[in-house]
Design an enzyme around this catalytic site. Structure first.
Site, PDB file in Angstrom:
ATOM      1  N   ALA A 268       0.775  -1.210   0.038  1.00 43.87           N
ATOM      2  CA  ALA A 268      -0.047   0.047  -0.093  1.00 43.87           C
ATOM      3  C   ALA A 268       0.749   1.155   0.077  1.00 43.87           C
ATOM      4  O   ALA A 268       2.119   1.072   0.135  1.00 43.87           O
ATOM      5  CB  ALA A 268      -0.898  -0.012   1.048  1.00 43.87           C
ATOM      6  N   GLU A 270       0.918   5.580   1.354  1.00 43.60           N
ATOM      7  CA  GLU A 270       0.471   6.394   2.208  1.00 43.60           C
ATOM      8  C   GLU A 270       0.206   8.170   1.476  1.00 43.60           C
ATOM      9  O   GLU A 270       0.195   8.758   2.268  1.00 43.60           O
ATOM     10  CB  GLU A 270       1.506   6.600   3.485  1.00 43.60           C
ATOM     11  CG  GLU A 270       2.691   7.305   3.068  1.00 43.60           C
ATOM     12  CD  GLU A 270       3.814   6.310   2.900  1.00 43.60           C
ATOM     13  OE1 GLU A 270       3.652   5.102   2.338  1.00 43.60           O
ATOM     14  OE2 GLU A 270       5.102   6.718   3.085  1.00 43.60           O
ATOM     15  N   GLU A 304      -0.709   2.842   7.100  1.00 36.16           N
ATOM     16  CA  GLU A 304      -0.600   3.707   6.124  1.00 36.16           C
ATOM     17  C   GLU A 304      -1.271   5.037   6.484  1.00 36.16           C
ATOM     18  O   GLU A 304      -0.739   6.088   6.452  1.00 36.16           O
ATOM     19  CB  GLU A 304      -1.346   3.534   4.704  1.00 36.16           C
ATOM     20  CG  GLU A 304      -0.968   2.330   4.167  1.00 36.16           C
ATOM     21  CD  GLU A 304       0.538   2.221   3.897  1.00 36.16           C
ATOM     22  OE1 GLU A 304       1.178   3.411   3.574  1.00 36.16           O
ATOM     23  OE2 GLU A 304       1.165   0.975   4.003  1.00 36.16           O
TER      24      GLU A 304
HETATM   25  N1  B3K Z   1       5.823   3.777   1.710  1.00 39.56           N
HETATM   26  C1  B3K Z   1       5.383   2.574   0.854  1.00 39.56           C
HETATM   27  C2  B3K Z   1       6.489   1.841   0.166  1.00 39.56           C
HETATM   28  C3  B3K Z   1       6.786   2.405  -1.068  1.00 39.56           C
HETATM   29  C4  B3K Z   1       7.785   1.480  -1.607  1.00 39.56           C
HETATM   30  C5  B3K Z   1       8.218   1.930  -2.898  1.00 39.56           C
HETATM   31  N2  B3K Z   1       9.220   0.959  -3.461  1.00 39.56           N
HETATM   32  C6  B3K Z   1       4.499   1.683   1.973  1.00 39.56           C
HETATM   33  C7  B3K Z   1       4.670   1.864   3.382  1.00 39.56           C
HETATM   34  O1  B3K Z   1       5.854   1.495   3.809  1.00 39.56           O
HETATM   35  O2  B3K Z   1       3.900   2.199   3.666  1.00 39.56           O
HETATM   36 ZN    ZN Z   2       5.318   2.440   5.455  1.00 37.62          ZN
END
Ligand code: B3K
Ligand code: ZN
Length: 874
Positions: A268, A270, A304
């Protein structure tokens, strides 16, 4: 690779030459050719002292530049440079406006980064560097701007038009098109930008915040899935409330949207007020989702949501600081789940995950610190180390400072840094300043890779009634980091009397290579319960006697260590047996007498004071991969045979108790996903699985009967998991039934793919090859690839490591095929081939040969190149 990819280093960080204050984007959506117009107001960065004449450098990939204006005037061709990585021109002044038009092709975007099409909807994924595939931009997290986004699209195919922030207006346009304008008042880095457009159904609810504001909550899904959103919505509301109660953090906009899509590179994302989810982490109803699915949905929805503060309001200065937001947010979601469910069971699950994913990473060729020093492709650093070990580092600060001290540190962190892009060091400094402590030594957890090994020894002086505990720590070298320092860590211990009373409990602050801790007034020689609750994320090399382990399994007041004692006991038996099996080839004989172990398991299984979910967990023997980690070289077939043999011995010894557990935990109530009911189902599933392990046909029939009558997915999968490894007509019947029920259900059919990929049967690879032809399978959908291909390498040790090497060759072929479509996912699946050091020479050379074949591939991506080249290095 045509040229060696560039290595990006943390020490090279420089602040951006220019900042972007506002961003206006206009999207004219079209599947083949979307036009993106952007208007950026740039200003020289005072921190850099830049100005007129300095180079403005914008990142951009895979798109067509249609026009470029600076302060309203088109730049002549010789006034800018554009290539496959970006666009550069000279700044006319300290403050100026850039207007850019680009054309991109969402439908041809198989990498699923930037703007792409999933089923019939448009969606975006920008973290880490996807925004540069939408328009030319300073694609780095320390450039934070406010966004105004206009979306133009056909009303019929895209009635829903979403972006971040607040909806400003919706208007009808000519030719059946319509327009929505969104405005996000919170400055954000471009990786948090999102756009979704399509024909989606919407489920709506609301949440009243602690200051009394009403927030509209919406979940958008494919039509027909509206009845599968309740649990995600409920989880969201509980997460919002929890963040207010535990962290004092309130949601900051009047709208919070979630969109579930089928094609997604990870779990997912955010994006500010518009989270985009892999549909499998949203959609659930009792006949399509298991208890584990419900748990994951709860924790990922929460994760998220929590990013809104830990990630979005305060973000990362650069991608080396990724754990600043990820480690912290994982810790937050783990604690949320602990508060919603059984805390000890949650901790056991989290530690299992850390051990299965992070410890091998930290002890292998891809080891890196929680805050890495360099990368080739940042997407390769969304790792278990950055996430799970990063969460352990936050947890240790929580333990060292206590809940109140931790909260003071958190409050100061948000007060100081709201609206900023900061570093892990800034976080630690807030913890230090709020509590008046010095974390200089503790900071090493961010910079030093590798899992520390602890050994301990206890000496009791019966005359003086003093117990001395000596602890030693050592961290082995990791690639590029040979010298290791001693770390500071909290080690919780308990000293237990033989009658089970707790004589003493304490959190030790370990800081040295070797340290003695004295405990006075200890009435008798105690049994040591070491590293309770897994307070330090380390390996413990000391194995207590089997008697002490059995005692701890039955008496430790720390539930985590009760479970841990059972795991240690089982590992000790299994590892000794694998060694004996290698000589004799007889698994039963190799195990010898395991009655005492069975007795200890029986005591746990029948102890009604213990949570059922805990008891179920405690029955499960360490997995094959976990055992392989502890053996050099690991013989996958021996591990499989010996583990099966122990399962059978336990099953026969505890058959009556398992039958009773199976009978008593049947439920006539309607399915409910709560933790207590799930624990009951888990205990029943474990019982069924052991009963089948007795080898008696009647229990396979029992599994088939359970499959046929199951009224929820948890019970159905429990039965199918048992049948899946059998040579029994019931297996084919149940698999065919599952297929016919769910072939058109893209989320559910993945369970069917992955189950077959996990089968210990020796025809599994052939089956997988056939399944790749199944109409529901496609290499273009990451969930499908992970379910069928990834599961084979990650969760089928016996067949992936088959001695003839066919498993390796098949896998390498798939990685190369996938690399052409989606390099990010290909690279994320590549780690299993890098485990060659753990196996015998023959297997090792076959695995290395496959890595070499990958490295020789034409047009190898940077992503897969980085993993394969690091994996092969000696
Ligand atoms: N921040 C995103 C992950 C993004 C990955 C990019 N390759 C999901 C998370 O950790 O909440
Ligand atoms: Zn994260």
């Amino acid at each position: 690779m045509s040229e060696q990819p560039q290595v990006i280093r943390r020490e090279d960080y420089t602040a951006p030459a220019f900042l972007i204050e506002t961003v206006e984007l206009v999207f004219d959506l079209d599947r083949e050719a979307t036009i993106v117009a952007s208007r950026l107001s740039l200003v020289a960065n005072p921190e850099r002292g830049t100005g007129a004449g300095d180079m403005v450098s914008l990142d951009g990939e895979d798109m067509k530049l249609l026009s470029l204006k600076v302060d309203g005037v088109a730049l002549p061709a010789d006034a800018y440079e554009v290539d496959t990585t970006g666009l550069r021109f000279k700044a006319p002044s300290e403050r100026f406006v850039v207007e850019i038009e680009t054309r991109i092709s969402p439908v041809n975007n198989t990498r699923l980064e930037g703007l792409y099409v999933s089923q019939s909807a448009y969606c975006t994924q920008c973290e880490a560097e996807g925004f540069r595939r939408i328009t030319y931009f300073m694609d780095r997290p320390d450039v934070m701007a406010t966004y105004r986004v206009t979306i133009n699209a056909p009303r019929e195919s895209c009635p829903v038009l979403l972006s971040n922030g607040n909806l400003v207006s919706s208007t009808d346009l000519e030719d059946g098109r319509h327009q929505a304008v969104w405005d996000d008042p919170f400055p954000k880095p471009c990786y948090l930008f999102a756009l979704v457009a399509g024909d989606l159904a919407c489920v709506e609810d609301s949440f009243k915040t602690m200051s009394g504001r009403d927030v509209a909550l919406r979940i958008f899904v494919e039509h027909g899935n509206e009845d599968r959103c309740d649990y995600a919505m409920d989880s969201l509301k509980r997460a919002m409330k929890w963040d207010e109660d535990v962290y004092g953090l309130e949601y900051d906009l009047d709208l919070f949207n979630i969109v579930a899509v089928s094609d997604f590179n990870m779990g997912a994302m955010e994006n500010k007020s518009l989270n985009v989810f892999n549909a499998k982490y949203i959609l659930a109803k009792s006949d399509t989702a298991t208890d584990t699915d419900y748990e994951l949905i709860e924790s990922i929805v929460a994760h998220e949501y929590f990013h809104n503060w830990s990630g979005n309001r305060v973000t990362c200065r650069d991608w080396f600081q990724l754990s600043l937001k990820e480690g912290l947010t994982v810790f937050r979601d783990q604690e949320f789940s602990s508060d919603q469910r059984s805390r000890p069971v949650q901790r056991i699950n989290d530690v299992q995950r850390l051990r299965a994913g992070q410890f091998p990473e930290d002890g292998g060729p891809l080891a890196h610190p929680v805050r890495p020093d360099s990368y080739i492709e940042i997407n390769n650093f969304y790792t278990a180390t950055v996430y799970q070990k990063g969460a352990e580092v936050i947890r240790m600060m929580h333990t060292l400072l206590g809940a109140e001290g931790y909260r003071k540190g958190i409050d100061l962190y948000f007060e100081r840094h709201d609206g900023q892009a900061v570093t892990c060091d800034d976080f630690v400094r807030a913890m230090e300043d709020a509590n008046g402590v010095n974390f200089d030594q503790f900071r090493l957890w961010y910079s030093q890779a590798g899992t520390p090994n602890l050994v301990w020894e206890g000496n009791y002086d019966a005359d003086k009634k003093v117990f001395c505990l000596t602890i030693e720590q050592k961290t082995e070298p990791t690639p590029g980091q040979t010298l290791k320092s001693d770390l500071q860590m909290p080690v919780k211990i308990g000293l237990l009397a033989r009658d089970g009373r707790e004589l003493h409990a304490q959190t030790i602050d370990l800081t040295q290579a070797k340290q003695d801790f004295l405990f006075e007034d200890i009435a008798e020689q105690p049994v040591v319960s070491f590293n309770r609750d897994f307070s330090a994320p380390v390996n413990v090399g000391t194995t207590p006697s089997h008697d002490d382990l059995a005692f701890l399994m039955g008496n430790d007041t720390d539930a985590f260590n009760r479970w841990e004692a059972g795991q240690k006991y089982a590992s000790d038996l299994l590892i000794a047996a694998v060694r004996a099996y290698d000589k004799s080839g007889d698994a039963d004989a190799a195990l010898g007498n395991v009655d005492a172990f069975c007795d200890a398991l029986r005591a746990t299984l029948t102890n009604d004071d213990l949570d059922k979910a805990f008891r179920a967990q405690a029955m499960i023997l360490p997995g094959e991969a976990m055992l392989a980690e502890q053996l050099r070289p690991a013989d996958p077939e021996a591990i499989y045979q010996v583990r099966q043999a122990l399962r059978q011995k336990v099953a026969i010894a505890l058959q009556d108790e398992f039958e009773a557990a199976y009978r008593h935990n049947a439920s006539n109530d309607a399915y409910s996903p709560d933790a207590t009911s799930a624990g009951q189902r888990a205990l029943r599933a474990v019982a069924l699985s052991y009963l089948a392990a007795t080898g008696e046909g009647v229990f396979i029939d029992l599994a088939l009967a359970q499959y046929r009558t199951a009224d929820n997915m948890t019970d159905r999968m429990a039965a199918l998991t048992v049948l899946n490894n059998q040579d029994h007509p019931g297996r084919e019947e149940a698999l065919a039934d599952f297929e016919s029920r769910f072939a058109n259900d893209t989320v559910v059919i993945d369970k069917w793919f992955s189950l077959q990929a996990m089968s210990s049967r020796t025809d599994t690879l052939e089956q997988i090859k056939k399944l790749m032809e199944h109409p529901a399978f496609t290499m273009r959908n990451p969930n499908k690839v992970r379910a069928l291909v990834g599961t084979f390498a990650m969760a089928n040790q016996r067949n992936f490591h088959a001695a003839d090497g066919r498993g390796y060759a098949f896998y390498a072929d798939r990685l190369m095929e996938l690399d052409n479509l989606n390099p990010q996912v290909a690279a994320r699946l590549a780690a299993p081939l890098g485990k060659w050091r753990k196996f015998d020479e023959d297997r090792a050379s076959k695995m290395k040969a496959e890595l070499k074949r990958i490295l020789a591939k034409e047009n190898l991506s940077r992503d897969l190149y980085e993993i394969a080249s690091k994996s092969i290095a000696d």
